[in-house]
Design a protein around this motif. Structure first.
Motif, mmCIF file in Angstrom:
data_model
loop_
_atom_site.group_PDB
_atom_site.id
_atom_site.type_symbol
_atom_site.label_atom_id
_atom_site.label_comp_id
_atom_site.label_asym_id
_atom_site.label_seq_id
_atom_site.Cartn_x
_atom_site.Cartn_y
_atom_site.Cartn_z
ATOM 1 N N GLY A 83 0.792 -1.227 0.000
ATOM 2 C CA GLY A 83 0.000 0.000 0.000
ATOM 3 C C GLY A 83 0.824 1.278 0.000
ATOM 4 N N ASP A 122 0.538 3.379 7.301
ATOM 5 C CA ASP A 122 1.601 2.484 7.755
ATOM 6 C C ASP A 122 2.539 2.140 6.607
ATOM 7 O OD1 ASP A 122 -1.151 0.724 7.956
ATOM 8 O OD2 ASP A 122 0.404 -0.244 6.758
ATOM 9 N N ASP A 153 4.997 -0.459 5.017
ATOM 10 C CA ASP A 153 5.424 -1.866 5.015
ATOM 11 C C ASP A 153 6.777 -1.986 4.336
ATOM 12 O OD1 ASP A 153 3.240 -3.073 6.336
ATOM 13 O OD2 ASP A 153 2.027 -2.867 4.534
ATOM 14 N N ARG A 207 0.084 -11.563 -3.179
ATOM 15 C CA ARG A 207 -0.722 -10.391 -2.816
ATOM 16 C C ARG A 207 -2.049 -10.299 -3.572
ATOM 17 N NH1 ARG A 207 2.382 -6.959 0.422
ATOM 18 N NH2 ARG A 207 4.308 -8.052 0.910
ATOM 19 N N ASP A 208 -2.867 -9.330 -3.163
ATOM 20 C CA ASP A 208 -4.249 -9.303 -3.690
ATOM 21 C C ASP A 208 -4.382 -8.702 -5.089
ATOM 22 O OD1 ASP A 208 -3.639 -6.811 -2.635
ATOM 23 O OD2 ASP A 208 -5.453 -6.614 -1.417
ATOM 24 N N ASN A 217 -1.333 -3.323 -5.531
ATOM 25 C CA ASN A 217 -0.741 -3.519 -4.196
ATOM 26 C C ASN A 217 0.497 -4.406 -4.276
ATOM 27 O OD1 ASN A 217 -2.726 -2.051 -2.997
ATOM 28 N ND2 ASN A 217 -3.993 -3.823 -2.458
ATOM 29 N N ASP A 238 -9.122 -16.028 -0.509
ATOM 30 C CA ASP A 238 -9.367 -14.975 0.481
ATOM 31 C C ASP A 238 -10.500 -14.067 -0.004
ATOM 32 O OD1 ASP A 238 -9.324 -12.885 2.213
ATOM 33 O OD2 ASP A 238 -7.216 -12.367 1.942
ATOM 34 N N THR A 274 -12.203 -11.974 1.504
ATOM 35 C CA THR A 274 -12.209 -10.592 2.032
ATOM 36 C C THR A 274 -11.658 -9.637 0.978
ATOM 37 O OG1 THR A 274 -10.000 -10.655 3.015
ATOM 38 C CG2 THR A 274 -11.800 -11.372 4.411
ATOM 39 N N ARG A 275 -10.934 -10.184 0.005
ATOM 40 C CA ARG A 275 -10.389 -9.334 -1.061
ATOM 41 C C ARG A 275 -11.491 -8.687 -1.892
ATOM 42 N NH1 ARG A 275 -5.311 -13.338 -2.683
ATOM 43 N NH2 ARG A 275 -3.889 -12.462 -1.115
ATOM 44 N N PHE A 283 -11.034 -0.105 -2.172
ATOM 45 C CA PHE A 283 -10.105 0.636 -3.038
ATOM 46 C C PHE A 283 -10.850 1.343 -4.170
ATOM 47 C CE2 PHE A 283 -7.089 -2.782 -1.452
ATOM 48 C CZ PHE A 283 -6.472 -1.943 -0.548
ATOM 49 N N ARG A 305 -12.128 4.435 -2.456
ATOM 50 C CA ARG A 305 -11.078 5.335 -1.999
ATOM 51 C C ARG A 305 -10.339 6.013 -3.150
ATOM 52 N NH1 ARG A 305 -6.396 2.828 1.375
ATOM 53 N NH2 ARG A 305 -7.719 2.100 3.051
ATOM 54 N N ARG A 358 -11.652 -11.123 9.848
ATOM 55 C CA ARG A 358 -10.949 -10.412 8.760
ATOM 56 C C ARG A 358 -11.965 -9.675 7.888
ATOM 57 N NH1 ARG A 358 -7.216 -13.827 5.170
ATOM 58 N NH2 ARG A 358 -5.879 -12.018 5.164
ATOM 59 N N LYS A 369 -13.064 -6.504 9.536
ATOM 60 C CA LYS A 369 -12.042 -5.441 9.473
ATOM 61 C C LYS A 369 -12.168 -4.674 8.143
ATOM 62 C CE LYS A 369 -7.044 -4.862 9.158
ATOM 63 N NZ LYS A 369 -6.865 -4.655 7.709
HETATM 64 N N1 CTP Z 1 -2.871 -8.153 1.333
HETATM 65 C C1 CTP Z 1 -3.402 -9.187 0.563
HETATM 66 N N2 CTP Z 1 -4.604 -9.746 0.880
HETATM 67 C C2 CTP Z 1 -5.313 -9.278 1.963
HETATM 68 C C3 CTP Z 1 -4.796 -8.241 2.738
HETATM 69 C C4 CTP Z 1 -3.572 -7.693 2.383
HETATM 70 O O1 CTP Z 1 -2.764 -9.592 -0.390
HETATM 71 N N3 CTP Z 1 -6.494 -9.829 2.262
HETATM 72 C C5 CTP Z 1 -1.550 -7.577 0.967
HETATM 73 C C6 CTP Z 1 -1.618 -6.422 -0.035
HETATM 74 O O2 CTP Z 1 -0.498 -6.501 -0.875
HETATM 75 C C7 CTP Z 1 -1.506 -5.190 0.830
HETATM 76 C C8 CTP Z 1 -0.587 -5.674 1.961
HETATM 77 O O3 CTP Z 1 -0.902 -7.060 2.120
HETATM 78 O O4 CTP Z 1 -0.980 -4.088 0.145
HETATM 79 C C9 CTP Z 1 -0.764 -4.945 3.279
HETATM 80 O O5 CTP Z 1 -2.100 -5.096 3.739
HETATM 81 P P1 CTP Z 1 -2.908 -3.890 4.384
HETATM 82 O O6 CTP Z 1 -2.003 -3.085 5.248
HETATM 83 O O7 CTP Z 1 -4.176 -4.415 4.936
HETATM 84 O O8 CTP Z 1 -3.307 -3.117 3.057
HETATM 85 P P2 CTP Z 1 -2.872 -1.803 2.379
HETATM 86 O O9 CTP Z 1 -2.775 -2.105 0.917
HETATM 87 O O10 CTP Z 1 -1.724 -1.144 3.041
HETATM 88 O O11 CTP Z 1 -4.217 -0.985 2.510
HETATM 89 P P3 CTP Z 1 -4.640 0.128 3.514
HETATM 90 O O12 CTP Z 1 -4.164 1.384 2.848
HETATM 91 O O13 CTP Z 1 -6.152 0.022 3.538
HETATM 92 O O14 CTP Z 1 -3.997 -0.166 4.826
#
Ligand code: CTP
Length: 366
Positions: free
Chosen positions: A16, A29, A31, A102-103, A107, A144, A146-147, A154, A157, A185, A188
């Protein structure tokens, strides 16, 4: 992007934070991922303080110049139990393998802390430019679900759209949902999505059938928009105002307050009409603001009237006034207050003297 005073050829910003920087948005945050063993790497950083180590996940929290920073080792994830937390394996794997778990492509970008170069294995740069959300493989939502909600988040946003194949995969998954999933999850992501307070998000959530992840019972979009009321009154738990309208959200782990908001709404919703302003005030008394706004889905005019006008009409008479009138405290006190309120709602100009007259009338003193 937050300045991190760490540079290493194996250390990358990832996920992110890279996306947000490219979009010119603030990221909350940061990463960081280390290609190799992040824990061993952290120990080699000059003047570092190791705050926390999570050996099985290969993550480490360090303190550097008074700032706490999390660093993850590159890792592979698998989903032996679909819809649940993934299993971590392959710690220290090549960057590409970490990216591929990753999703969405947007990202899945990394940025070198040493050279600032962007690493793009999946076409994420183009997708950011074209505002496209694209999964990295066809089983992404099965692994997953939740994606699906993340995609909604997204899309709202950043104004992104699902690419054709991703939308097809979403539709297929929603026709055949595996309800054995991690609702913690899912919650969230729902909280993050609906706290954005977007009617457009709610419309997509309902019209595209995403809500079925939460409630198998079918639901139709209420014909009202209460985004502006939420903006005006700014309740604490915005997300539950939207999601709580679904017919059954018992699978979601709710806090006590969230549960009360939804339970109160479900009791209230059968009350489709009120005969007086007094009845409205009594029905809404003691309810959370969230529950009252949810009632817009039944009768928006009543909610607007209550929030903008009725709730400010208060009686001035107190228990002390009744004691001074020589009335012994009893449950009749409340009945008397209600009697005065009923009159005051019809005539908000009533002053304290007139209220006391009403109290005397109620107790048969005059
Ligand atoms: N991720 C994923 N599948 C999920 C959650 C997260 O693949 N269900 C991966 C994505 O690559 C994401 C990273 O983990 O960018 C970090 O997750 P998170 O901090 O939740 O997402 P962000 O992309 O940073 O989104 P946000 O700005 O909403 O925090």
């Amino acid at each position: 992007m937050k300045i991190i005073n760490l540079q290493d050829k194996n250390l990358f910003f990832i996920g992110g934070v890279v996306r947000d920087e490219l979009l010119g948005k603030e990221s909350f945050d940061v990463d960081l991922t280390y290609v190799g063993n992040a824990i061993e790497y952290a120990k080699t950083i000059p003047d570092v303080q190791i705050v926390q180590i999570n050996e099985p996940f290969g993550t480490v929290r360090i303190k550097l110049n008074d700032e706490e920073i999390d660093i993850a080792s590159t890792r592979v994830e698998t989903y032996p139990q679909k819809g649940h937390l993934p299993c971590v394996c392959g710690i220290g794997c090549p960057l590409k393998d970490d990216i591929m778990r990753r999703d969405f492509t947007v990202n899945a970008l990394a940025k070198s802390t040493l050279t600032g170069e962007i690493v793009d294995y999946t076409g994420g740069l183009d997708d950011i430019k074209n505002k496209i959300l694209r999964v990295l493989h066809d089983k992404s939502f099965v692994d997953d679900p939740t994606r699906i909600v993340r995609a909604l988040k997204f899309s709202i946003r950043f104004g992104f759209e699902l690419d054709e194949n991703t939308k097809k995969l979403q539709d297929e998954y929603l026709k055949n949902i595996n309800y054995d999933m991690s609702y913690k999850r899912l919650k969230k992501e729902l909280v993050e999505t609906f706290n954005l307070n977007s009617q457009a998000a709610f419309e997509k959530f309902i019209n595209e059938g995403i809500y079925k992840l939460v409630s198998a019972k079918s639901f139709e979009l209420p014909k009202v928009n209460f985004e502006h009321l939420i903006r005006e009154f700014n309740p604490e738990n915005i997300w539950i105002i939207y999601v709580g309208l679904l017919p059954d959200i018992s699978a979601l782990p709710l806090t006590k307050v969230e549960k009360k908001i939804v339970d109160d709404f479900n009791k209230l919703k059968n009350n489709k009409s009120f005969d007086s302003d007094f009845e409205i005030c009594k029905a809404f008394e003691g309810l959370n603001l969230e529950t009252i706004i949810m009632y817009c889905s039944i009768n928006k005019d009543i909610v607007e009237k209550y929030l903008h006008k009725l709730r400010y009409i208060k009686i001035e008479t107190t228990g002390k006034d009744l004691v001074e009138m020589g009335i012994n405290p009893s449950s009749k006190y409340q009945q008397c207050f209600d009697f005065i309120l009923e009159h005051k709602l019809k005539n908000p100009e009533l002053n304290k003297v007139q209220e006391v007259e009403l109290a005397k009338r109620f107790f048969g003193i005059i």
